[in-house]
Design an enzyme around this catalytic site. Structure first.
Site, short mmCIF file in Angstrom:
data_model
loop_
_atom_site.label_atom_id
_atom_site.label_comp_id
_atom_site.label_asym_id
_atom_site.label_seq_id
_atom_site.Cartn_x
_atom_site.Cartn_y
_atom_site.Cartn_z
N ARG A 37 -6.84 1.94 17.90
CA ARG A 37 -6.24 0.41 17.47
C ARG A 37 -6.11 -0.12 18.83
NH1 ARG A 37 -3.14 -0.01 11.88
NH2 ARG A 37 -5.15 0.13 10.78
N ARG A 47 2.56 5.94 -3.30
CA ARG A 47 3.71 6.76 -3.55
C ARG A 47 4.02 6.86 -5.27
NH1 ARG A 47 4.30 5.53 1.67
NH2 ARG A 47 5.49 6.69 2.86
N LYS A 89 0.69 -1.34 -0.14
CA LYS A 89 0.00 -0.02 0.12
C LYS A 89 0.87 1.16 -0.05
CE LYS A 89 -3.14 0.48 3.46
NZ LYS A 89 -3.02 1.79 4.26
N ARG A 130 -7.83 -3.42 9.55
CA ARG A 130 -6.79 -4.42 9.96
C ARG A 130 -7.46 -5.02 11.53
NH1 ARG A 130 -2.70 -3.62 6.84
NH2 ARG A 130 -2.08 -1.54 6.29
N ASP A 162 1.76 -1.30 11.75
CA ASP A 162 0.35 -1.74 11.36
C ASP A 162 0.05 -3.10 12.01
OD1 ASP A 162 -0.08 0.70 10.25
OD2 ASP A 162 0.48 -0.02 8.34
C1 S3P Z 1 2.57 4.63 6.26
C2 S3P Z 1 3.08 4.97 7.33
C3 S3P Z 1 2.57 4.64 8.84
C4 S3P Z 1 1.50 3.48 8.68
C5 S3P Z 1 0.57 3.60 7.56
C6 S3P Z 1 1.57 3.69 6.28
C7 S3P Z 1 3.25 5.17 4.95
O1 S3P Z 1 1.62 5.83 9.30
O2 S3P Z 1 0.62 3.24 9.94
O3 S3P Z 1 -0.43 2.55 7.36
O4 S3P Z 1 2.91 4.71 4.09
O5 S3P Z 1 3.99 6.07 5.05
P1 S3P Z 1 2.64 6.70 10.41
O6 S3P Z 1 3.33 7.73 9.46
O7 S3P Z 1 1.53 7.42 10.89
O8 S3P Z 1 3.40 6.07 11.51
#
Ligand code: S3P
Length: 454
Positions: free
Chosen positions: A361, A33, A28, A405, A330
Protein backbone atom coordinates in the site's frame (compact mmCIF):
# COMPACT_ATOMS: atom_id res chain seq x y z
CA UNK A 1 -7.35 -20.50 -6.39
CA UNK A 2 -10.36 -18.28 -7.07
CA UNK A 3 -11.07 -17.25 -10.61
CA UNK A 4 -9.87 -13.73 -11.20
CA UNK A 5 -12.82 -11.44 -11.82
CA UNK A 6 -12.65 -9.21 -14.88
CA UNK A 7 -11.05 -5.86 -14.05
CA UNK A 8 -13.68 -3.15 -13.83
CA UNK A 9 -12.21 0.32 -14.39
CA UNK A 10 -14.09 3.18 -12.70
CA UNK A 11 -13.70 6.94 -12.58
CA UNK A 12 -14.94 9.61 -10.21
CA UNK A 13 -15.57 13.11 -11.50
CA UNK A 14 -15.68 16.28 -9.45
CA UNK A 15 -19.19 17.67 -9.13
CA UNK A 16 -21.83 18.64 -6.63
CA UNK A 17 -21.53 18.81 -2.85
CA UNK A 18 -22.23 15.52 -1.08
CA UNK A 19 -25.28 15.60 1.17
CA UNK A 20 -27.46 13.12 2.99
CA UNK A 21 -27.24 10.18 5.33
CA UNK A 22 -25.33 6.95 4.78
CA UNK A 23 -25.12 3.76 6.81
CA UNK A 24 -21.72 2.18 6.09
CA UNK A 25 -21.68 -1.63 5.88
CA UNK A 26 -21.07 -3.91 8.85
CA UNK A 27 -17.59 -4.12 10.31
CA UNK A 28 -15.41 -6.60 8.46
CA UNK A 29 -13.33 -7.64 11.47
CA UNK A 30 -16.40 -8.38 13.60
CA UNK A 31 -18.19 -10.14 10.73
CA UNK A 32 -15.31 -12.60 10.22
CA UNK A 33 -15.12 -13.29 13.95
CA UNK A 34 -18.88 -13.80 14.24
CA UNK A 35 -18.71 -16.57 11.63
CA UNK A 36 -15.68 -18.19 13.26
CA UNK A 37 -17.00 -18.09 16.80
CA UNK A 38 -20.37 -19.32 15.52
CA UNK A 39 -18.56 -22.33 14.05
CA UNK A 40 -16.68 -23.04 17.30
CA UNK A 41 -19.77 -22.74 19.54
CA UNK A 42 -22.48 -25.09 20.53
CA UNK A 43 -25.94 -24.01 19.44
CA UNK A 44 -27.14 -21.12 17.41
CA UNK A 45 -25.51 -17.78 16.69
CA UNK A 46 -27.64 -15.07 15.13
CA UNK A 47 -25.83 -12.25 13.41
CA UNK A 48 -27.38 -8.95 12.46
CA UNK A 49 -25.73 -6.41 10.20
CA UNK A 50 -23.16 -8.86 8.82
CA UNK A 51 -20.95 -7.43 6.08
CA UNK A 52 -22.01 -9.34 2.99
CA UNK A 53 -18.78 -8.59 1.16
CA UNK A 54 -16.80 -11.22 -0.68
CA UNK A 55 -14.18 -11.53 2.12
CA UNK A 56 -16.75 -12.44 4.76
CA UNK A 57 -18.69 -14.73 2.42
CA UNK A 58 -15.46 -16.71 2.00
CA UNK A 59 -15.20 -17.10 5.76
CA UNK A 60 -18.84 -18.20 5.88
CA UNK A 61 -18.10 -20.82 3.20
CA UNK A 62 -15.05 -22.03 5.14
CA UNK A 63 -17.11 -22.30 8.35
CA UNK A 64 -19.59 -24.41 6.40
CA UNK A 65 -16.82 -26.61 4.99
CA UNK A 66 -15.54 -27.18 8.54
CA UNK A 67 -18.96 -28.39 9.67
CA UNK A 68 -21.16 -25.43 10.63
CA UNK A 69 -24.64 -24.88 9.27
CA UNK A 70 -24.64 -21.35 7.91
CA UNK A 71 -27.83 -19.80 6.56
CA UNK A 72 -28.69 -16.34 5.26
CA UNK A 73 -32.06 -15.32 6.64
CA UNK A 74 -32.35 -11.81 5.26
CA UNK A 75 -30.22 -8.77 4.45
CA UNK A 76 -27.29 -8.93 6.86
CA UNK A 77 -29.13 -11.51 8.98
CA UNK A 78 -27.33 -14.83 9.29
CA UNK A 79 -27.73 -17.92 11.44
CA UNK A 80 -24.80 -20.17 12.28
CA UNK A 81 -25.19 -23.49 14.06
CA UNK A 82 -21.78 -24.46 15.33
CA UNK A 83 -20.07 -27.76 15.98
CA UNK A 84 -18.33 -26.81 19.23
CA UNK A 85 -14.62 -27.11 20.01
CA UNK A 86 -13.41 -30.53 18.92
CA UNK A 87 -16.32 -31.07 16.52
CA UNK A 88 -14.76 -29.73 13.34
CA UNK A 89 -14.57 -31.87 10.21
CA UNK A 90 -11.89 -31.98 7.52
CA UNK A 91 -13.13 -29.84 4.64
CA UNK A 92 -13.69 -31.79 1.44
CA UNK A 93 -12.30 -28.96 -0.68
CA UNK A 94 -9.60 -26.33 -0.58
CA UNK A 95 -10.63 -23.34 1.56
CA UNK A 96 -10.47 -20.54 -0.99
CA UNK A 97 -10.27 -17.21 0.82
CA UNK A 98 -10.13 -15.06 -2.29
CA UNK A 99 -8.66 -11.68 -1.35
CA UNK A 100 -9.20 -12.08 2.41
CA UNK A 101 -6.10 -11.85 4.61
CA UNK A 102 -8.09 -11.62 7.83
CA UNK A 103 -10.42 -14.54 7.09
CA UNK A 104 -7.60 -16.83 6.03
CA UNK A 105 -5.28 -15.97 8.92
CA UNK A 106 -7.95 -16.21 11.60
CA UNK A 107 -9.14 -19.54 10.20
CA UNK A 108 -5.53 -20.80 10.20
CA UNK A 109 -5.62 -20.16 13.95
CA UNK A 110 -8.76 -22.28 14.23
CA UNK A 111 -7.40 -25.17 12.14
CA UNK A 112 -3.96 -24.90 13.77
CA UNK A 113 -5.48 -25.65 17.18
CA UNK A 114 -7.99 -28.37 16.27
CA UNK A 115 -7.60 -31.97 15.08
CA UNK A 116 -8.38 -31.17 11.43
CA UNK A 117 -6.43 -30.76 8.21
CA UNK A 118 -7.25 -28.05 5.69
CA UNK A 119 -5.71 -26.45 2.63
CA UNK A 120 -5.84 -22.66 2.32
CA UNK A 121 -5.62 -20.71 -0.91
CA UNK A 122 -6.62 -17.36 -2.35
CA UNK A 123 -6.26 -14.91 -5.21
CA UNK A 124 -3.05 -13.45 -6.63
CA UNK A 125 -2.95 -10.82 -3.85
CA UNK A 126 -3.38 -13.34 -1.02
CA UNK A 127 -0.76 -15.61 -2.60
CA UNK A 128 1.77 -12.79 -2.12
CA UNK A 129 1.06 -12.19 1.56
CA UNK A 130 3.29 -13.47 4.37
CA UNK A 131 1.82 -16.32 6.42
CA UNK A 132 4.95 -17.22 8.42
CA UNK A 133 3.88 -14.71 11.06
CA UNK A 134 0.79 -16.88 11.67
CA UNK A 135 2.41 -20.29 11.16
CA UNK A 136 5.33 -19.66 13.57
CA UNK A 137 3.24 -19.54 16.76
CA UNK A 138 0.91 -22.28 15.47
CA UNK A 139 3.92 -24.61 15.02
CA UNK A 140 4.84 -23.93 18.65
CA UNK A 141 1.31 -24.89 19.60
CA UNK A 142 1.60 -28.29 17.91
CA UNK A 143 0.32 -27.62 14.37
CA UNK A 144 2.11 -29.04 11.34
CA UNK A 145 2.50 -27.43 7.94
CA UNK A 146 2.16 -30.31 5.49
CA UNK A 147 2.90 -28.18 2.44
CA UNK A 148 3.26 -24.51 1.59
CA UNK A 149 4.15 -22.26 -1.31
CA UNK A 150 7.62 -20.71 -1.27
CA UNK A 151 8.32 -18.34 1.60
CA UNK A 152 5.42 -19.56 3.76
CA UNK A 153 2.57 -18.49 1.53
CA UNK A 154 -0.73 -19.96 0.33
CA UNK A 155 -1.56 -22.46 -1.03
CA UNK A 156 -0.66 -24.24 2.20
CA UNK A 157 -1.95 -27.25 4.09
CA UNK A 158 -2.17 -27.10 7.85
CA UNK A 159 -2.81 -29.98 10.23
CA UNK A 160 -3.85 -29.18 13.77
CA UNK A 161 -3.00 -31.23 16.89
CA UNK A 162 -5.44 -33.29 18.96
CA UNK A 163 -4.92 -30.75 21.71
CA UNK A 164 -3.01 -27.47 21.32
CA UNK A 165 -0.06 -26.56 23.54
CA UNK A 166 -0.71 -23.39 25.55
CA UNK A 167 2.04 -20.83 24.85
CA UNK A 168 3.13 -17.39 25.94
CA UNK A 169 3.68 -15.43 22.76
CA UNK A 170 5.08 -11.92 22.31
CA UNK A 171 3.85 -10.56 18.98
CA UNK A 172 6.72 -9.62 16.67
CA UNK A 173 4.51 -6.95 15.00
CA UNK A 174 1.38 -5.14 16.19
CA UNK A 175 -1.17 -7.33 14.45
CA UNK A 176 -4.66 -8.24 15.55
CA UNK A 177 -4.62 -11.06 13.02
CA UNK A 178 -1.66 -12.82 14.65
CA UNK A 179 -3.06 -12.19 18.13
CA UNK A 180 -6.41 -13.63 17.08
CA UNK A 181 -4.93 -16.69 15.39
CA UNK A 182 -3.01 -17.58 18.57
CA UNK A 183 -6.08 -17.04 20.75
CA UNK A 184 -8.30 -19.14 18.47
CA UNK A 185 -5.74 -21.96 18.54
CA UNK A 186 -5.48 -21.54 22.33
CA UNK A 187 -9.17 -22.36 22.67
CA UNK A 188 -8.23 -26.03 22.35
CA UNK A 189 -5.23 -25.86 24.73
CA UNK A 190 -5.40 -27.21 28.30
CA UNK A 191 -4.24 -24.14 30.22
CA UNK A 192 -3.60 -20.48 29.69
CA UNK A 193 -2.54 -19.10 26.32
CA UNK A 194 -0.98 -15.66 26.67
CA UNK A 195 -0.36 -13.07 23.97
CA UNK A 196 1.75 -10.01 24.69
CA UNK A 197 1.45 -7.02 22.40
CA UNK A 198 3.76 -4.01 22.60
CA UNK A 199 1.08 -1.75 21.15
CA UNK A 200 -2.62 -2.49 21.57
CA UNK A 201 -4.29 -3.65 18.36
CA UNK A 202 -8.03 -3.96 17.70
CA UNK A 203 -9.59 -6.03 20.48
CA UNK A 204 -12.65 -7.56 18.80
CA UNK A 205 -11.45 -11.13 19.34
CA UNK A 206 -11.04 -10.60 23.08
CA UNK A 207 -14.44 -8.93 23.40
CA UNK A 208 -16.22 -11.54 21.32
CA UNK A 209 -14.55 -14.52 22.99
CA UNK A 210 -16.04 -13.24 26.26
CA UNK A 211 -19.42 -12.76 24.62
CA UNK A 212 -19.38 -16.45 23.61
CA UNK A 213 -18.43 -17.55 27.12
CA UNK A 214 -14.61 -17.77 27.25
CA UNK A 215 -12.53 -16.33 30.06
CA UNK A 216 -10.10 -13.68 28.80
CA UNK A 217 -8.04 -11.47 31.07
CA UNK A 218 -6.50 -8.30 29.65
CA UNK A 219 -3.91 -6.19 31.42
CA UNK A 220 -1.92 -3.16 30.32
CA UNK A 221 1.76 -3.90 29.83
CA UNK A 222 4.97 -2.62 28.31
CA UNK A 223 6.45 0.84 28.10
CA UNK A 224 4.02 3.55 29.12
CA UNK A 225 1.24 0.96 29.36
CA UNK A 226 0.64 1.12 25.57
CA UNK A 227 0.81 -2.65 25.28
CA UNK A 228 -1.42 -5.40 26.56
CA UNK A 229 -1.12 -8.89 27.96
CA UNK A 230 -4.06 -11.09 27.03
CA UNK A 231 -4.60 -14.40 28.82
CA UNK A 232 -7.15 -16.91 27.56
CA UNK A 233 -8.25 -19.91 29.63
CA UNK A 234 -8.35 -22.87 27.26
CA UNK A 235 -11.08 -25.41 26.56
CA UNK A 236 -14.08 -23.31 27.51
CA UNK A 237 -17.58 -24.21 26.43
CA UNK A 238 -18.47 -21.64 23.80
CA UNK A 239 -22.17 -21.05 23.40
CA UNK A 240 -23.84 -19.49 20.38
CA UNK A 241 -25.21 -16.02 20.98
CA UNK A 242 -26.57 -12.91 19.28
CA UNK A 243 -24.08 -10.62 17.53
CA UNK A 244 -24.97 -7.15 16.31
CA UNK A 245 -22.36 -5.87 13.87
CA UNK A 246 -21.83 -2.08 13.99
CA UNK A 247 -20.90 -0.06 10.90
CA UNK A 248 -17.27 -0.40 9.87
CA UNK A 249 -15.16 2.69 10.65
CA UNK A 250 -12.67 1.59 7.97
CA UNK A 251 -15.44 1.76 5.33
CA UNK A 252 -17.00 4.90 6.84
CA UNK A 253 -13.59 6.51 6.23
CA UNK A 254 -14.33 6.87 2.50
CA UNK A 255 -17.60 8.87 2.62
CA UNK A 256 -16.13 10.71 5.61
CA UNK A 257 -13.06 11.99 3.77
CA UNK A 258 -15.14 12.62 0.63
CA UNK A 259 -17.47 14.88 2.65
CA UNK A 260 -14.48 16.79 4.05
CA UNK A 261 -12.88 17.51 0.67
CA UNK A 262 -15.88 18.10 -1.63
CA UNK A 263 -16.80 21.78 -1.10
CA UNK A 264 -20.20 22.45 0.45
CA UNK A 265 -20.73 18.86 1.65
CA UNK A 266 -22.71 17.89 4.74
CA UNK A 267 -23.02 14.15 5.32
CA UNK A 268 -24.15 12.07 8.29
CA UNK A 269 -22.72 8.56 8.78
CA UNK A 270 -24.99 6.36 10.84
CA UNK A 271 -24.04 3.93 13.59
CA UNK A 272 -20.26 3.97 13.12
CA UNK A 273 -18.27 1.89 15.61
CA UNK A 274 -16.24 4.14 17.92
CA UNK A 275 -13.97 1.50 19.49
CA UNK A 276 -10.90 3.61 20.42
CA UNK A 277 -8.61 1.03 18.81
CA UNK A 278 -10.26 1.86 15.46
CA UNK A 279 -10.69 5.64 15.55
CA UNK A 280 -7.15 6.87 14.80
CA UNK A 281 -8.27 8.40 11.50
CA UNK A 282 -10.99 10.48 13.17
CA UNK A 283 -8.50 11.73 15.78
CA UNK A 284 -6.06 12.66 13.01
CA UNK A 285 -8.64 14.40 10.82
CA UNK A 286 -9.88 16.45 13.77
CA UNK A 287 -6.27 17.53 14.42
CA UNK A 288 -6.17 18.55 10.74
CA UNK A 289 -9.15 20.84 11.29
CA UNK A 290 -11.97 18.54 10.16
CA UNK A 291 -15.49 19.37 11.31
CA UNK A 292 -16.68 16.00 12.57
CA UNK A 293 -19.47 16.03 15.11
CA UNK A 294 -20.13 12.91 17.14
CA UNK A 295 -23.86 12.59 17.75
CA UNK A 296 -25.95 10.19 19.78
CA UNK A 297 -23.21 7.93 21.19
CA UNK A 298 -24.81 4.67 22.25
CA UNK A 299 -24.02 1.03 22.99
CA UNK A 300 -24.79 -1.58 20.35
CA UNK A 301 -23.73 -5.21 20.60
CA UNK A 302 -20.98 -4.49 23.15
CA UNK A 303 -19.44 -1.60 21.18
CA UNK A 304 -19.98 2.16 21.35
CA UNK A 305 -21.41 3.51 18.12
CA UNK A 306 -22.24 7.06 17.07
CA UNK A 307 -23.59 9.04 14.16
CA UNK A 308 -20.97 11.31 12.64
CA UNK A 309 -21.94 14.60 11.01
CA UNK A 310 -19.18 15.64 8.64
CA UNK A 311 -18.95 18.99 6.89
CA UNK A 312 -16.54 20.13 4.19
CA UNK A 313 -13.52 21.60 5.99
CA UNK A 314 -10.24 23.38 5.37
CA UNK A 315 -7.58 20.89 6.40
CA UNK A 316 -3.98 21.50 7.46
CA UNK A 317 -1.03 19.13 7.50
CA UNK A 318 -0.10 17.31 10.71
CA UNK A 319 2.38 14.79 12.02
CA UNK A 320 0.77 11.38 12.62
CA UNK A 321 2.66 9.47 15.32
CA UNK A 322 3.75 5.88 14.61
CA UNK A 323 2.04 4.76 17.86
CA UNK A 324 -1.31 5.59 16.29
CA UNK A 325 -0.81 3.21 13.35
CA UNK A 326 -2.57 0.15 14.84
CA UNK A 327 -5.71 2.25 15.42
CA UNK A 328 -5.88 3.37 11.79
CA UNK A 329 -3.83 0.83 9.88
CA UNK A 330 -6.34 0.45 7.03
CA UNK A 331 -7.05 4.18 6.78
CA UNK A 332 -3.71 5.53 5.49
CA UNK A 333 -4.62 5.42 1.79
CA UNK A 334 -7.62 7.67 2.35
CA UNK A 335 -5.72 9.82 4.84
CA UNK A 336 -3.10 10.38 2.13
CA UNK A 337 -5.94 11.61 -0.08
CA UNK A 338 -7.17 14.00 2.63
CA UNK A 339 -3.57 15.20 3.08
CA UNK A 340 -3.38 16.01 -0.64
CA UNK A 341 -6.19 18.58 -0.09
CA UNK A 342 -4.68 20.01 3.12
CA UNK A 343 -2.46 23.03 3.41
CA UNK A 344 1.05 22.08 4.48
CA UNK A 345 2.82 18.82 5.09
CA UNK A 346 1.33 15.67 6.60
CA UNK A 347 3.86 13.18 7.82
CA UNK A 348 2.58 9.64 8.45
CA UNK A 349 5.17 7.81 10.53
CA UNK A 350 5.90 4.11 10.88
CA UNK A 351 3.98 2.59 7.96
CA UNK A 352 6.07 -0.58 7.44
CA UNK A 353 3.02 -2.85 7.86
CA UNK A 354 1.40 -1.15 4.86
CA UNK A 355 3.85 -2.97 2.65
CA UNK A 356 2.16 -6.34 3.35
CA UNK A 357 -1.53 -5.50 2.99
CA UNK A 358 -3.72 -6.49 0.02
CA UNK A 359 -1.04 -4.69 -2.00
CA UNK A 360 2.18 -2.90 -1.06
CA UNK A 361 0.00 0.00 0.00
CA UNK A 362 2.86 2.39 0.57
CA UNK A 363 4.04 1.97 -3.02
CA UNK A 364 0.48 1.92 -4.42
CA UNK A 365 -0.47 5.14 -2.61
CA UNK A 366 2.73 6.87 -3.72
CA UNK A 367 2.14 5.84 -7.35
CA UNK A 368 -1.47 7.07 -7.15
CA UNK A 369 -0.35 10.42 -5.73
CA UNK A 370 2.25 10.75 -8.51
CA UNK A 371 -0.36 10.00 -11.17
CA UNK A 372 -2.52 12.83 -9.83
CA UNK A 373 0.07 15.54 -9.33
CA UNK A 374 0.40 15.39 -5.54
CA UNK A 375 3.77 16.27 -3.98
CA UNK A 376 4.95 13.48 -1.72
CA UNK A 377 7.93 11.44 -0.57
CA UNK A 378 8.63 8.15 1.15
CA UNK A 379 11.40 8.34 3.77
CA UNK A 380 12.09 4.92 5.21
CA UNK A 381 8.69 3.79 6.50
CA UNK A 382 7.18 7.29 6.54
CA UNK A 383 4.92 8.85 3.94
CA UNK A 384 5.05 12.62 3.53
CA UNK A 385 2.33 14.41 1.56
CA UNK A 386 2.40 18.14 0.85
CA UNK A 387 -0.56 20.18 -0.31
CA UNK A 388 -1.31 23.88 -0.74
CA UNK A 389 -4.92 23.72 0.38
CA UNK A 390 -6.19 23.69 -3.22
CA UNK A 391 -7.51 20.59 -4.98
CA UNK A 392 -4.76 18.53 -6.62
CA UNK A 393 -4.65 18.21 -10.41
CA UNK A 394 -6.16 14.70 -10.70
CA UNK A 395 -6.42 13.30 -14.20
CA UNK A 396 -4.51 10.11 -13.38
CA UNK A 397 -5.37 6.45 -13.70
CA UNK A 398 -4.35 4.55 -10.56
CA UNK A 399 -3.14 0.94 -10.50
CA UNK A 400 -5.03 -0.78 -7.66
CA UNK A 401 -3.17 -4.13 -7.48
CA UNK A 402 -6.32 -6.02 -6.34
CA UNK A 403 -6.60 -3.67 -3.35
CA UNK A 404 -10.10 -2.42 -2.46
CA UNK A 405 -8.86 0.42 -0.29
CA UNK A 406 -6.58 1.82 -2.98
CA UNK A 407 -9.55 1.81 -5.38
CA UNK A 408 -11.92 3.59 -2.98
CA UNK A 409 -9.32 6.09 -1.75
CA UNK A 410 -8.51 7.35 -5.25
CA UNK A 411 -12.15 7.45 -6.34
CA UNK A 412 -12.68 9.72 -3.34
CA UNK A 413 -9.84 11.91 -4.62
CA UNK A 414 -11.60 12.16 -8.00
CA UNK A 415 -14.73 13.56 -6.34
CA UNK A 416 -12.87 16.77 -5.48
CA UNK A 417 -9.73 16.97 -7.65
CA UNK A 418 -9.51 19.44 -10.55
CA UNK A 419 -9.95 16.63 -13.07
CA UNK A 420 -11.47 13.13 -12.72
CA UNK A 421 -9.47 10.29 -11.20
CA UNK A 422 -9.69 6.77 -12.63
CA UNK A 423 -8.81 3.40 -11.08
CA UNK A 424 -7.86 0.45 -13.26
CA UNK A 425 -10.07 -1.95 -11.32
CA UNK A 426 -12.92 -1.33 -8.90
CA UNK A 427 -14.04 -4.98 -8.73
CA UNK A 428 -12.27 -5.57 -5.42
CA UNK A 429 -14.41 -2.93 -3.69
CA UNK A 430 -16.94 -5.78 -3.32
CA UNK A 431 -14.66 -7.45 -0.76
CA UNK A 432 -15.42 -4.87 1.94
CA UNK A 433 -17.95 -2.24 0.73
CA UNK A 434 -20.21 -3.76 -1.93
CA UNK A 435 -22.60 -0.78 -1.77
CA UNK A 436 -19.83 1.82 -2.16
CA UNK A 437 -20.88 3.04 -5.59
CA UNK A 438 -24.65 3.33 -4.97
CA UNK A 439 -24.05 4.78 -1.49
CA UNK A 440 -21.68 7.45 -2.81
CA UNK A 441 -23.93 8.16 -5.79
CA UNK A 442 -26.90 8.65 -3.46
CA UNK A 443 -24.86 11.35 -1.65
CA UNK A 444 -24.29 13.09 -4.99
CA UNK A 445 -20.98 11.63 -6.19
CA UNK A 446 -20.42 11.08 -9.90
CA UNK A 447 -18.84 7.64 -10.46
CA UNK A 448 -18.79 6.25 -13.98
CA UNK A 449 -17.62 3.07 -15.69
CA UNK A 450 -14.34 3.16 -17.55
CA UNK A 451 -11.33 5.44 -17.51
CA UNK A 452 -12.22 9.13 -17.68
CA UNK A 453 -9.30 11.46 -17.12
CA UNK A 454 -10.48 14.82 -18.41
C1 S3P B 1 -7.57 -6.97 10.99
C2 S3P B 1 -6.32 -6.59 11.39
C3 S3P B 1 -5.44 -5.72 10.61
C4 S3P B 1 -6.20 -5.00 9.48
C5 S3P B 1 -7.12 -5.92 8.76
C6 S3P B 1 -8.16 -6.48 9.73
C7 S3P B 1 -8.37 -7.86 11.84
O1 S3P B 1 -4.40 -6.49 10.03
O2 S3P B 1 -5.30 -4.43 8.55
O3 S3P B 1 -7.81 -5.25 7.73
O4 S3P B 1 -9.60 -7.97 11.65
O5 S3P B 1 -7.79 -8.48 12.76
P1 S3P B 1 -3.02 -6.81 10.84
O6 S3P B 1 -3.36 -7.74 11.94
O7 S3P B 1 -2.12 -7.43 9.83
O8 S3P B 1 -2.53 -5.47 11.32
Amino acid sequence: MSHATEPHPLSARPGHPLTGVVKPPGDKSISHRAMILGLLSIGETRVEGLLEGDDVLRTAAAARALGATVTREGEGRWRVVGVGLGGLQDPAEVLDFGNAGTGSRLMMGVVGGQPVTATFDGDASLRQRPMRRILDPLLQMGAQVLSEAEGGRVPLTLKGPREAIPIRYALPVASAQIKSAVLFAGLNAPGITTVIERAASRDHTERMLRLFGAEVRVEPSGEGGHGRTIALTGQPTLRGTAVIVPADPSSAAFPLVAALIVPGSDVTLRGVMMNPLRTGLITTLIEMGAEIERLDSREEGGETVADLRVRASRLRGVDVPAERAPAMIDEYPVLAVAAAFAEGTTRMNGLHELRVKESDRLAAVAAGLSANGVAHAIEGDDLIVTGDGAPPAGGGCVATHLDHRIAMAFLVMGMAAQRPVAVDDGAMIATSFPSFRPAMTALGADIVDGVVQA
